[in-house]
Design an enzyme around this catalytic site. Sequence first.
Site, PDB file in Angstrom:
ATOM      1  CG  ASP A 384      -1.759   1.200   1.362  1.00 25.45           C
ATOM      2  OD1 ASP A 384      -2.296   1.639   0.346  1.00 25.45           O
ATOM      3  OD2 ASP A 384      -1.877   1.722   2.482  1.00 25.45           O
ATOM      4  NE  ARG A 577      -4.220  10.997   1.158  1.00 21.06           N
ATOM      5  CZ  ARG A 577      -4.670   9.760   0.946  1.00 21.06           C
ATOM      6  NH1 ARG A 577      -3.863   8.864   0.403  1.00 21.06           N
ATOM      7  NH2 ARG A 577      -5.900   9.407   1.268  1.00 21.06           N
ATOM      8  CB  THR A 657      -1.825   3.600  -4.303  1.00 25.73           C
ATOM      9  OG1 THR A 657      -2.380   4.761  -3.685  1.00 25.73           O
ATOM     10  CG2 THR A 657      -1.394   3.954  -5.714  1.00 25.73           C
ATOM     11  CG  ASP A 787      -1.427   2.117   6.922  1.00 26.68           C
ATOM     12  OD1 ASP A 787      -1.835   1.893   5.759  1.00 26.68           O
ATOM     13  OD2 ASP A 787      -1.563   3.209   7.487  1.00 26.68           O
TER      14      ASP A 787
END
Length: 1108
Positions: A384, A577, A657, A787
């Site tokens: 990830d 992001r 991702t 995670d």
Amino acid sequence: MTMCPLYVEKERHVKANAWDYNAKFCYADNHIKTSKYNIFTFLPINLFEQFQRVANGYFLVLLILQLIPEISSLSWFTTIVPLVLVLLVTAVKDATDDYVSSALYSFSSECSFVLHNEKWMNVRVGDIIKLENNQFVAADILLLCSSEPYGLCYIETAELDGETNLKVRQALTVTSDLGDITKLMNFDGEVICEPPNNKLDKFTGTLYWRDNKYPLDNDNMLLRGCVLRNTEWCFGMVIFAGLQTKLMQNCGRTTFKRTSIDKLMNTLVLWIFAFLICMGVVLAIGNTVWESWIGRNFQVFLPWDESQRSAVFSGFLAFWSYIIILNTVVPISLYVSVEVLRLGHSYFINWDRKMYHSQTDTAAEARTTTLNEELGQVEFIFSDKTGTLTQNIMVFRKCSIDGRTYGGNYRSKSTCVDFSFNPLCDRRFRFYDSTLVEAIKLEDPAVQEFFRLLALCHTVMPEEKSEGHLVYQAQSPDEGALVNAARNFGFVFRARTPETITLCEMGQAVTYQLLAILDFNNVRKRMSVIVRNPQGQIKLYSKGADTVIFDRLDPSSEDLMYTTSEHLSEFAGEGLRTLALAYKDLDEDDFEIWMKKLLFASTVIENREDQLGALYEEIEQGLKLLGATAIEDKLQEGVAETIACLNLADIKIWVLTGDKLETAMNIGYSCNMLRDDMNEVFVVSGHTLQEVQQQLRSAKEHILGLSRVGSAGDVEKTDMFLHDSVGVRFVVSWQAHALEPLLEHILLDVACLCKTVICCRVTPMQKAQVVELVKRHKRAITLAIGDGANDVSMIKTAHIGVGISGQEGTQAVLASDYSFAQFRYLQRLLLVHGRWSYFRMCNFLCYFFYKNFAFTLVHFWYGFFCGFSAQTVYDQWFITLFNIVYTSLPVLAMGPDLSVFLKDVDDRTSLRYPGLYKPGQQNLLFNKRLFFLCTLQGMGTSFLLFFIPYGAFSSTNGTKGTKIALLVRQVIVMHVFCSQIGLDKHYWTAVNHLFIWGSVTVYFAILFAMQSNGMFGILPSNFPFVGTARSCLSEQSVWLVILLTTVVCVVPGLAVSFLRVDLFPTLTDKLGGGCTLLGYFHFNGTLCLYPSTFQEEILHFLLHYIWL
């Protein structure tokens, strides 16, 4: 529990305070048995499970055969002692594991409060439960009321999803005032809801009360496993109890992961069975021939037994006798020894201080003991990005509002904006563009609406510990960062109730009426709220993925969309992001009509989610674009170095991702997955199956063309990007096409030709599909690391799952096989612990099979000299104790090659030379070929063990020669095996000395004890060799034979190992782990001062002596 006929529950009917009504449905009570065993069932169930193993079942059959006098030449204790020991060790392990796992649910037996005091185990569906602060919830209950205003309560869900941040649950308005005991006792509402299921984040139901119906969802439920926090008390109605709670529905069996070595061992054990049967057949035929030609001449004084009717029948009995005698070739103690090794490896991982993260006080943890050696064979890593490669600590860096970007050059750390005008600002917040503050102060409508949206559209809960000291409880770091940014720019989120949201806009308190929340999910990829402002206007605010928001924009925003899209590409190019923000003004009449539809859909039991989704889609059309946000998520420390090192170990790293292509590309360059010197970067972004197919074929042809024109190294520099593209008319991920059966093979072919693969815009399920694709077709060992909860499916699918203790809770850790705090520790886990574990296990297995064949096949050679009469070469007690006492500890602790303490090279060398990892990927250290070589070496050793003592003492008369040869072989066996262990050492430690010389000492101590007068006096039939040891070992010729046989047995293996290192040196040998005869003086131009093993030190000494 009431016994009722079995039926399929389609929907659940629960009535409050109505035991008789609820009893007719036969719902489960709250009594839960989480342990597999109890004191009465442990023995039969555990034995049944253990005897499902082929080796254990074989030895049970063997024990039964030994009870038949006609075919058994060994006493029953030679089999039952090792069998009982193996069963006992395994039983203790199973009992401990069961006790530990059942202790995790110990709270289920704790007392709680109902309207009358009662134990949790006696609670039933329909009961009204009182919970108090910090108390576990031991059933799934519908929240009715609480001590907090508006029926709110706070819970911690760490047992459910691993997230430690507090979450909010809310009672229905109509039940929030039922705080009085009398009202609760008179409450007679009925809930009709979904049947028991394992969906922790979803609940669909309807409350019928007082001729009205009210929709229920997950926000109204307190699930078993939650803990009530910051709430004095609350009352709830039990909906699901016991094994029907959502937590227990999720407690299904986790798929048992087996290593490739485990699978190989099972195959080899079957081969050993077949070999055992072949030896039995050969010796049985020999017995038949011998009895036919020679044995009949001795029937005068050696008559056949009454049951022995012919030579053929004698051979049949001899077959079973030899199956018993040669049973030690089947490694019953192998499984226990392997588990001990793995347990030791796991402790080494847990104790490694170099994998301890002091900032979070988190140590590495091996959550399983069965996969350690698999860590040394990984070929593919699926990672990830957010929270795994990055820190998942979000910081608001830039934004685009009404076609203009704000944020400046935040990387240069220029003068920070002064937020002193805002007394409620977060003093830790940093922003580096003062023009945005000026726009706020000038009351720019677009800017104000932008931050108003950020302050309203979220699920954050505020906590004001003191005047002006706000703490936000956010379910995701992204939401927390955006709300905190709005706070600093003057739009402070202050309070929330079920019906209102209160902001402090530029110092003025403003309350908005909350009309509806349109939830975020992985399909919608957006969240919206509908509010009524103080002026009476109804507004819809929405935020989400840019591709989703852009699809729903009004045509009037088209020009702004293109400008904002360019800004988003710039933000993503910096690795930020992004989210797009939009709003819509709603007409009062249209909203009323839509709201009626929403209320109806929210009370439907079947397909409620689909109907709500359609209504959300209906109202989220014709949006007006406000702008976009850009949040920074920095790389973790050491990520680039770790990826570079793993690449040198020939490990392929794929990043999966959900981010945009540009964001992933920037992260790829930041962590050295992508470099400027790479020849090509292929982007697959087709809208249709045919487009994706064509792009994949073109990429494959181009790469293969490079391989024909250029060098192989050029192909390794080719990288590939897999990206989701959204069309104007429909939303479809390229991955949905690429993973279809028609394309998955070419996708895999192209991806495996590349050194780096980055898959963008993938869902959690697609991550697991990519991993499964590689597992199924490449037959390579895969490792997945993540995670968050969205990585759980990927982690469970891979051969090895690694969880990172990050900002998204510990759900990934709970589902993983190994866990630690930082991505950089993966390098040490694989290249150090994984390599050591694989090397130890392989060498242990090689030596174990060699030892068993050398020990057992002596009986085979003896059969040709005893008339195939199934007589034993060794004393029965020696056979019994050989594997479980005399040679168990030396094998487990024989230093570098075959033990828990293996270090052929140290950890720094392992990390400095990643190429040392490659033998594990290629299965070079233990495979079928090496197994055959070990068996051949064992056969050769057994031949020498038998014939050298036989030739030396064949002239000795009578039984004296037999006793001497028997004892000498036993002593030689101990000396040969311990000498082999000692010669294979890279270095000696106190533990090595203790285990090896201690085992020899224990052997002689037991030998003299069993051949003493005292033992003969107690059990004369079991200990007949009185004084044999003292008599034989006092002879010099005996020790000469022992020394000669030991040297002759050891030298061939020593010479082969010596020549292999000299003629075909591995990287380990070249690094000083294997300097030998030629290399002692000069190896590849470098003086070698550290011979790799003790056997080489001996040869080096001899060479040096000859040279002088």
